[in-house]
Design a protein around this motif. Sequence first.
Motif, PDB file in Angstrom:
ATOM      1  N   THR A 130       0.829  -1.203   0.000  1.00  0.00           N
ATOM      2  CA  THR A 130       0.000   0.000   0.000  1.00  0.00           C
ATOM      3  C   THR A 130       0.868   1.259   0.000  1.00  0.00           C
ATOM      4  O   THR A 130       0.631   2.180  -0.781  1.00  0.00           O
ATOM      5  N   GLN A 133       2.648   1.739  -3.398  1.00  0.00           N
ATOM      6  CA  GLN A 133       1.771   2.187  -4.468  1.00  0.00           C
ATOM      7  C   GLN A 133       1.301   3.621  -4.230  1.00  0.00           C
ATOM      8  O   GLN A 133       1.116   4.387  -5.170  1.00  0.00           O
ATOM      9  N   PHE A 134       1.164   3.988  -2.970  1.00  0.00           N
ATOM     10  CA  PHE A 134       0.756   5.355  -2.656  1.00  0.00           C
ATOM     11  C   PHE A 134       1.826   6.342  -3.117  1.00  0.00           C
ATOM     12  O   PHE A 134       1.514   7.381  -3.716  1.00  0.00           O
ATOM     13  N   ARG A 136       3.945   5.794  -5.467  1.00  0.00           N
ATOM     14  CA  ARG A 136       3.918   5.791  -6.934  1.00  0.00           C
ATOM     15  C   ARG A 136       2.842   6.742  -7.447  1.00  0.00           C
ATOM     16  O   ARG A 136       3.034   7.478  -8.414  1.00  0.00           O
ATOM     17  N   MET A 137       1.690   6.709  -6.771  1.00  0.00           N
ATOM     18  CA  MET A 137       0.604   7.629  -7.143  1.00  0.00           C
ATOM     19  C   MET A 137       1.069   9.072  -7.074  1.00  0.00           C
ATOM     20  O   MET A 137       0.847   9.858  -7.983  1.00  0.00           O
ATOM     21  N   GLU A 140       3.558   9.880  -9.761  1.00  0.00           N
ATOM     22  CA  GLU A 140       2.945   9.963 -11.082  1.00  0.00           C
ATOM     23  C   GLU A 140       1.985  11.139 -11.175  1.00  0.00           C
ATOM     24  O   GLU A 140       1.787  11.699 -12.243  1.00  0.00           O
ATOM     25  N   PHE A 141       1.425  11.497 -10.031  1.00  0.00           N
ATOM     26  CA  PHE A 141       0.528  12.642 -10.023  1.00  0.00           C
ATOM     27  C   PHE A 141       1.281  13.890 -10.472  1.00  0.00           C
ATOM     28  O   PHE A 141       0.755  14.726 -11.181  1.00  0.00           O
ATOM     29  N   ILE A 144       1.419  14.175 -14.319  1.00  0.00           N
ATOM     30  CA  ILE A 144       0.293  14.496 -15.192  1.00  0.00           C
ATOM     31  C   ILE A 144       0.317  15.982 -15.505  1.00  0.00           C
ATOM     32  O   ILE A 144       1.299  16.658 -15.256  1.00  0.00           O
ATOM     33  N   ASN A 145      -0.779  16.502 -16.025  1.00  0.00           N
ATOM     34  CA  ASN A 145      -0.789  17.893 -16.429  1.00  0.00           C
ATOM     35  C   ASN A 145       0.216  18.112 -17.562  1.00  0.00           C
ATOM     36  O   ASN A 145       1.003  19.064 -17.552  1.00  0.00           O
ATOM     37  N   TRP A 149       4.618  19.230 -14.413  1.00  0.00           N
ATOM     38  CA  TRP A 149       5.260  19.093 -13.106  1.00  0.00           C
ATOM     39  C   TRP A 149       6.287  17.978 -13.110  1.00  0.00           C
ATOM     40  O   TRP A 149       6.680  17.493 -12.071  1.00  0.00           O
TER      41      TRP A 149
ATOM     42  N   GLU B 374      -8.137  13.795 -14.836  1.00  0.00           N
ATOM     43  CA  GLU B 374      -6.704  13.578 -14.585  1.00  0.00           C
ATOM     44  C   GLU B 374      -6.471  13.033 -13.184  1.00  0.00           C
ATOM     45  O   GLU B 374      -5.601  12.197 -12.971  1.00  0.00           O
ATOM     46  N   ALA B 378      -4.578   9.669 -11.923  1.00  0.00           N
ATOM     47  CA  ALA B 378      -3.457   9.617 -10.994  1.00  0.00           C
ATOM     48  C   ALA B 378      -3.755   8.727  -9.799  1.00  0.00           C
ATOM     49  O   ALA B 378      -2.871   8.033  -9.316  1.00  0.00           O
ATOM     50  N   HIS B 383      -3.658   1.784 -10.504  1.00  0.00           N
ATOM     51  CA  HIS B 383      -3.092   1.673  -9.160  1.00  0.00           C
ATOM     52  C   HIS B 383      -3.843   0.636  -8.334  1.00  0.00           C
ATOM     53  O   HIS B 383      -4.033   0.819  -7.143  1.00  0.00           O
ATOM     54  N   PHE B 386      -2.600  -0.512  -4.859  1.00  0.00           N
ATOM     55  CA  PHE B 386      -2.841   0.290  -3.650  1.00  0.00           C
ATOM     56  C   PHE B 386      -4.089  -0.214  -2.930  1.00  0.00           C
ATOM     57  O   PHE B 386      -4.092  -0.432  -1.722  1.00  0.00           O
TER      58      PHE B 386
END
Lengths: 338, 453
Positions: A130, A133-134, A136-137, A140-141, A144-145, A149, B374, B378, B383, B386
């Motif tokens: 968990t 992966q958090f 990683r989120m 990866e967040f 985006i955009n 960023w 988006e 994300a 995911h 998770f």
Amino acid sequence: MIDHLALGAIDLLTSPGDLSSVIVEGLAKASLYLMIATGLTLIFGLMDVINFAHGAFTMYGAYIAAGLMLALVTAGMGFGTVMFIFIVVLALVFVLLAALGTVLEVTLVRRLYEYPPIYQILLTFGIAITLEQFMRMIVEFRNINNGQWNFDWASPRRQTLPSELGDAELLFIQFTNLQLFEIMLGALTAVGIWAFLNKTRYGLFVRAGVEDEEMAKALGINVQRTFTIVFAIGSGIAGAAGVILMWDPLWSTSVPLALDVLLPAFVIVIVGGLGSFKGTVVASLVVGMIDALGTWAFTTGVIQFTGIDELMIFTILVVTLILRPRGLFGVEGMGDHG
Amino acid sequence: MSTETTDVDMANSWPVQYLQDHTVHIAVVLLFVAYPFVYDILVDLFALTAEMVLPEPRTMLTILALGLFAMSFDFISGYTGYLSFGHGAFFGIGAYFVVLGYNGQIPLLPAELPFMMLMLMGALAAALFALVVGLLAFRLSGVYFAMITLGIAEIMYVVSQHWDYLTVDDSDPATGTAAGSPSDVELFEPVIGIPFIDPLNATVHPAFGETTFLGINFGDPVIVTYFAIGSIVLICYFLMQRIIHSPFGRVMIAIRENEQRAKAIGYNVFYYKIGAFMISAFFGAIGGALLIVINGTASPDTTLFFLVTGFALVATIIGGLGTLAGPLFGYIFLEGVEEFLARKASGGGLQPWLQEILPGSVLNASVSGVTVDEGMNAFMTGHGEFYTGIIFVVFVLFVPIGMLGTLRARLGADSVADWATTRIEKFRTESESEAGVEPPASETDPEPESDSD
């Protein structure tokens, strides 16, 4: 093949420059391994919990440190200021990860002490998945955009590692000052944990808890609270190790760091003997030295196999377990069935 | 009067008894057989909603192969209590044996042997390897056993990443062998079936395999592959299940419950442990070979990697440790969650469904510079791990015996099949006594040889 290796060994022994570099590098690696494994060994020794989330804590430490260092260190700063900030970040990461460890212990791990050890492995494994992966989120967040960023997590090392920690030479010995710094931190960890275990009241509780939990309880020691504190300290050290890994060029601030840290840490704890801090220190030295030798053998072309250092680490594990089933300083009965 | 006697005899003859004992198995197998057709019908009816909730048949293939691997993991870990943390090694041997054997890279073996032969030879190779590992590892127990198996598997993983013998055409070992990929000279076309009986053989590959099986045209290679792989998994399951319910399996459970006592009774537990380990490796390797049918290639990260075993463990716990069939259901659950959160191209899921349902204004509403769409990308899409991690933690804390284990505990029987058998027995006896026939008490086995589901 044997000739080749023998020649390589003679080469190494007759060249003081190479030999000393290998020893310095070995000590530096041993220090990193010690910092990685100490938390694991403390937690296991007292609580019989094999913490699979350990690597994830180190990975979080590395990411938090990378972010903080990048935010706090600017280009014109002197060596002293940068080192001061580094120490502050180290302390801060220790506190943050210790807090995370406390929360996890109080809310989750505590519920399973009565279960067989496999359930603690499972629980911490779930926590590890968990947490990884958090992260990683989050990483990866940032991507985006339309990549606005987008962020290179290797840049904190390039931008905040002071040049004073670069290459250095003393007589014929070549090393980097970062290696010396790592050795210093490793020695501090070893001494600090030794002092904690042997000179403080809580260290006494911890040793009592390892020795005989029932008896310690009967004598009025709050074993539950000792567990929480040890889990917090273990998690904090794991995070602090991540801070120095952020600077070390052989490691990287990335999500897979969690697994890259976890597996060698296991090897060291098992090779040293579960629950023995002395064993962990010795095993770190052994693994660090052999790792440095492997790296030397590969860079000089004595052995042509890219994965040599990882291969060596796991070979040490298997060979140790075959020759000494309880590790170097392991206690009979600990970590067995039942 | 004589007809009645025959009726009773008929009802208690062994095939009837056998079918009765296996009612639950038959029902589950029928559900699996019907699944691809049911899926098609539901997708026709509910389109995206069904696609979102149900794993597509293509995913079911992976579930079957990995499920068999997880079952083999449960076979050793759940029944003898020895956590085989390097079980991926056997999975990898099965997978690599098929790929290397097909390319003629295994000494003494001609290239392009039939898939079934390679699969069985790979499984035997894995069992032999398990013998060697077992001789070293079963001197240890508990954490040390888990760690030595992990160490051996990690050595294999590191070697496989850097050893170019394992690749075709000198491609990068880390990214895998090229057998079956379009760049290879010949495509890898495994034939699954019983040798020399043509209608019982099918070339299977989800992308280009046969669409006809047993003379019936299913119109979709995925379904034929699904049945072919499914039959192998079913056979393996029954073999493992048979072993667990044999005296050998009872000793395995005795070792788990109290090894000292098993030893004291006079069993040579060392031999039993190694035997169980070899059997487990054998079936684990078959799982690996089946993965090659689906993927066409083997790579270190999909076979020998530590997390391959890690997720088998997760599936086993969710399904139920020591329930044999549980891990398969655990995998359905895991992969289901994964697919639920997958991107549109891979089987539908929550995001495509929301994109269809929600109006554009909601999707493009921006929260501090990031649109909702988006944000979903994300935090949800791709995911799955998770959320499966959280679900796993919840399972360990609150349902430590897993789905199937809980079901058994609820029904108060050793296995779901047991429960069904007793219910049917009771029902039959009741209806018979109503009809005035003596219940055939003497002829019913007081403890029917039944099977865990």
